[in-house]
Scaffold this motif. Sequence first.
Motif, PDB file in Angstrom:
ATOM      1  N   MET A   1       0.820  -1.209   0.000  1.00 34.78           N
ATOM      2  CA  MET A   1       0.000   0.000   0.000  1.00 34.78           C
ATOM      3  C   MET A   1       0.858   1.265   0.000  1.00 34.78           C
ATOM      4  N   ILE A   2       2.020   1.185   0.664  1.00 29.13           N
ATOM      5  CA  ILE A   2       2.914   2.341   0.711  1.00 29.13           C
ATOM      6  C   ILE A   2       3.355   2.721  -0.698  1.00 29.13           C
ATOM      7  N   ILE A   3       3.829   1.738  -1.463  1.00 28.88           N
ATOM      8  CA  ILE A   3       4.328   2.001  -2.813  1.00 28.88           C
ATOM      9  C   ILE A   3       3.219   2.553  -3.693  1.00 28.88           C
ATOM     10  N   GLN A   4       2.040   1.939  -3.615  1.00 22.52           N
ATOM     11  CA  GLN A   4       0.917   2.384  -4.438  1.00 22.52           C
ATOM     12  C   GLN A   4       0.533   3.822  -4.120  1.00 22.52           C
ATOM     13  N   SER A   5       0.522   4.174  -2.838  1.00 19.39           N
ATOM     14  CA  SER A   5       0.161   5.535  -2.423  1.00 19.39           C
ATOM     15  C   SER A   5       1.168   6.552  -2.928  1.00 19.39           C
ATOM     16  N   ILE A   6       2.449   6.205  -2.835  1.00 20.60           N
ATOM     17  CA  ILE A   6       3.492   7.132  -3.272  1.00 20.60           C
ATOM     18  C   ILE A   6       3.485   7.275  -4.792  1.00 20.60           C
ATOM     19  N   ARG A   7       3.263   6.186  -5.505  1.00 17.59           N
ATOM     20  CA  ARG A   7       3.222   6.262  -6.970  1.00 17.59           C
ATOM     21  C   ARG A   7       2.080   7.150  -7.456  1.00 17.59           C
ATOM     22  N   SER A   8       0.951   7.114  -6.752  1.00 13.64           N
ATOM     23  CA  SER A   8      -0.196   7.909  -7.181  1.00 13.64           C
ATOM     24  C   SER A   8      -0.058   9.372  -6.785  1.00 13.64           C
ATOM     25  N   SER A   9       0.632   9.641  -5.677  1.00 13.48           N
ATOM     26  CA  SER A   9       0.741  11.014  -5.176  1.00 13.48           C
ATOM     27  C   SER A   9       2.062  11.677  -5.533  1.00 13.48           C
ATOM     28  N   GLY A  10       3.092  10.890  -5.800  1.00 12.95           N
ATOM     29  CA  GLY A  10       4.407  11.443  -6.103  1.00 12.95           C
ATOM     30  C   GLY A  10       5.278  11.563  -4.882  1.00 12.95           C
ATOM     31  N   HIS A  11       4.714  12.088  -3.789  1.00 11.15           N
ATOM     32  CA  HIS A  11       5.483  12.283  -2.561  1.00 11.15           C
ATOM     33  C   HIS A  11       4.528  12.327  -1.386  1.00 11.15           C
ATOM     34  N   LEU A  12       4.893  11.643  -0.312  1.00  8.55           N
ATOM     35  CA  LEU A  12       4.083  11.670   0.905  1.00  8.55           C
ATOM     36  C   LEU A  12       4.994  11.755   2.120  1.00  8.55           C
ATOM     37  N   ARG A  13       4.515  12.455   3.148  1.00 10.14           N
ATOM     38  CA  ARG A  13       5.236  12.539   4.411  1.00 10.14           C
ATOM     39  C   ARG A  13       4.954  11.291   5.248  1.00 10.14           C
ATOM     40  N   ILE A  14       5.801  11.064   6.245  1.00  9.00           N
ATOM     41  CA  ILE A  14       5.633   9.893   7.108  1.00  9.00           C
ATOM     42  C   ILE A  14       4.299   9.944   7.847  1.00  9.00           C
ATOM     43  N   ASP A  15       3.878  11.123   8.327  1.00 11.21           N
ATOM     44  CA  ASP A  15       2.599  11.200   9.033  1.00 11.21           C
ATOM     45  C   ASP A  15       1.422  10.887   8.110  1.00 11.21           C
ATOM     46  N   GLN A  16       1.541  11.272   6.827  1.00 15.41           N
ATOM     47  CA  GLN A  16       0.485  10.955   5.870  1.00 15.41           C
ATOM     48  C   GLN A  16       0.419   9.449   5.601  1.00 15.41           C
ATOM     49  N   LEU A  17       1.598   8.818   5.478  1.00 20.07           N
ATOM     50  CA  LEU A  17       1.637   7.381   5.263  1.00 20.07           C
ATOM     51  C   LEU A  17       1.097   6.627   6.473  1.00 20.07           C
ATOM     52  N   ALA A  18       1.404   7.115   7.668  1.00 22.09           N
ATOM     53  CA  ALA A  18       0.891   6.475   8.883  1.00 22.09           C
ATOM     54  C   ALA A  18      -0.632   6.546   8.929  1.00 22.09           C
ATOM     55  N   GLU A  19      -1.172   7.688   8.525  1.00 14.99           N
ATOM     56  CA  GLU A  19      -2.624   7.848   8.520  1.00 14.99           C
ATOM     57  C   GLU A  19      -3.274   6.939   7.478  1.00 14.99           C
ATOM     58  N   LEU A  20      -2.635   6.819   6.307  1.00 21.40           N
ATOM     59  CA  LEU A  20      -3.194   5.990   5.241  1.00 21.40           C
ATOM     60  C   LEU A  20      -3.145   4.503   5.569  1.00 21.40           C
ATOM     61  N   THR A  21      -2.066   4.069   6.218  1.00 21.45           N
ATOM     62  CA  THR A  21      -1.866   2.633   6.450  1.00 21.45           C
ATOM     63  C   THR A  21      -2.298   2.170   7.825  1.00 21.45           C
ATOM     64  N   GLY A  22      -2.383   3.101   8.787  1.00 17.89           N
ATOM     65  CA  GLY A  22      -2.697   2.711  10.159  1.00 17.89           C
ATOM     66  C   GLY A  22      -1.490   2.218  10.929  1.00 17.89           C
ATOM     67  N   ALA A  23      -0.313   2.232  10.303  1.00 16.21           N
ATOM     68  CA  ALA A  23       0.915   1.796  10.967  1.00 16.21           C
ATOM     69  C   ALA A  23       1.543   2.953  11.731  1.00 16.21           C
ATOM     70  N   SER A  24       2.401   2.623  12.661  1.00 13.02           N
ATOM     71  CA  SER A  24       3.079   3.658  13.446  1.00 13.02           C
ATOM     72  C   SER A  24       4.186   4.302  12.621  1.00 13.02           C
ATOM     73  N   PRO A  25       4.563   5.548  12.962  1.00 10.11           N
ATOM     74  CA  PRO A  25       5.681   6.190  12.250  1.00 10.11           C
ATOM     75  C   PRO A  25       6.970   5.376  12.303  1.00 10.11           C
ATOM     76  N   VAL A  26       7.211   4.679  13.416  1.00  8.74           N
ATOM     77  CA  VAL A  26       8.420   3.850  13.530  1.00  8.74           C
ATOM     78  C   VAL A  26       8.386   2.734  12.493  1.00  8.74           C
ATOM     79  N   THR A  27       7.222   2.104  12.345  1.00  6.28           N
ATOM     80  CA  THR A  27       7.075   1.037  11.353  1.00  6.28           C
ATOM     81  C   THR A  27       7.212   1.586   9.935  1.00  6.28           C
ATOM     82  N   ILE A  28       6.615   2.752   9.701  1.00  6.11           N
ATOM     83  CA  ILE A  28       6.713   3.371   8.377  1.00  6.11           C
ATOM     84  C   ILE A  28       8.171   3.642   8.027  1.00  6.11           C
ATOM     85  N   ARG A  29       8.937   4.197   8.954  1.00  9.94           N
ATOM     86  CA  ARG A  29      10.350   4.500   8.678  1.00  9.94           C
ATOM     87  C   ARG A  29      11.120   3.226   8.354  1.00  9.94           C
ATOM     88  N   ARG A  30      10.844   2.155   9.111  1.00 16.74           N
ATOM     89  CA  ARG A  30      11.529   0.878   8.853  1.00 16.74           C
ATOM     90  C   ARG A  30      11.178   0.350   7.468  1.00 16.74           C
TER      91      ARG A  30
END
Length: 244
Positions: A1-30
């Motif tokens: 889901m991370i890759i798909q979201s970034i491909r459609s938007s071009g660029h996303l911040r970690i907080d935006q990815l956390a909101e989209l996926t429901g994962a924690s920022p620590v998990t997103i960074r990893r």
Amino acid sequence: MIIQSIRSSGHLRIDQLAELTGASPVTIRRDLTELEAQGSLRRTRGGAARSGKYHENVPYHVRAAEEEEAKASLAVAAASLITDYDSVIIDNGTTCHAVARELAGRPLTALCLSLHAAATLGAVPGVRVIVPGGPIEPDTLAFLGSQVIDAIRDMRADVLLLGACSVSASHGLMAATYEDAQLKKASIQSSSRRILIAAASKLTQTSNFRFGTAGDITHLITTSDAPAETLAIFNDEGVDVTLV
């Protein structure tokens, strides 16, 4: 889901990815670290963007939205190196457009290589705006063709504000197209001080056409997360490096 979201938007911040996926920022960074190692995306300050060379046909508004905070900081630092009544060549691209916003209203003479920068400067009294004429590229509104090179060669600028599609330690300063590389070469030859403005993400990318080396630059303005080995190349050439 991370890759798909970034491909459609071009660029996303970690907080935006956390909101989209429901994962924690620590998990997103990893996950971003792992995906970057696989070549699926590229890390940016505070987020991630689509991977790929900078010849990729990414719309201007998408590129303008990438690393907005970093571009704003780079623009402030670049504008501080410009003295009132300087003559300036302003390269095309989203980062140089950000610098144009900072320069609006100041007593300068500016040759703008895109209508984006020209319109921004021309909207406020102060800058004497010059455009080279000739055709423009759709979306980027960058000027194209021999008329641009003639206009650049007819000017002796105090300062060049230069963008780069990528900066390679082994290949130098790179542009996505042959035409843009020729414009950048002419601009370097027609200016006394040459300020390259590039976020750290540009210092690890590759493009197709070489237009210069680190030694062609007098100032580099980049972000504080720039690779030390790349900064060393500029330092060895006596380039004045500013980190923001």
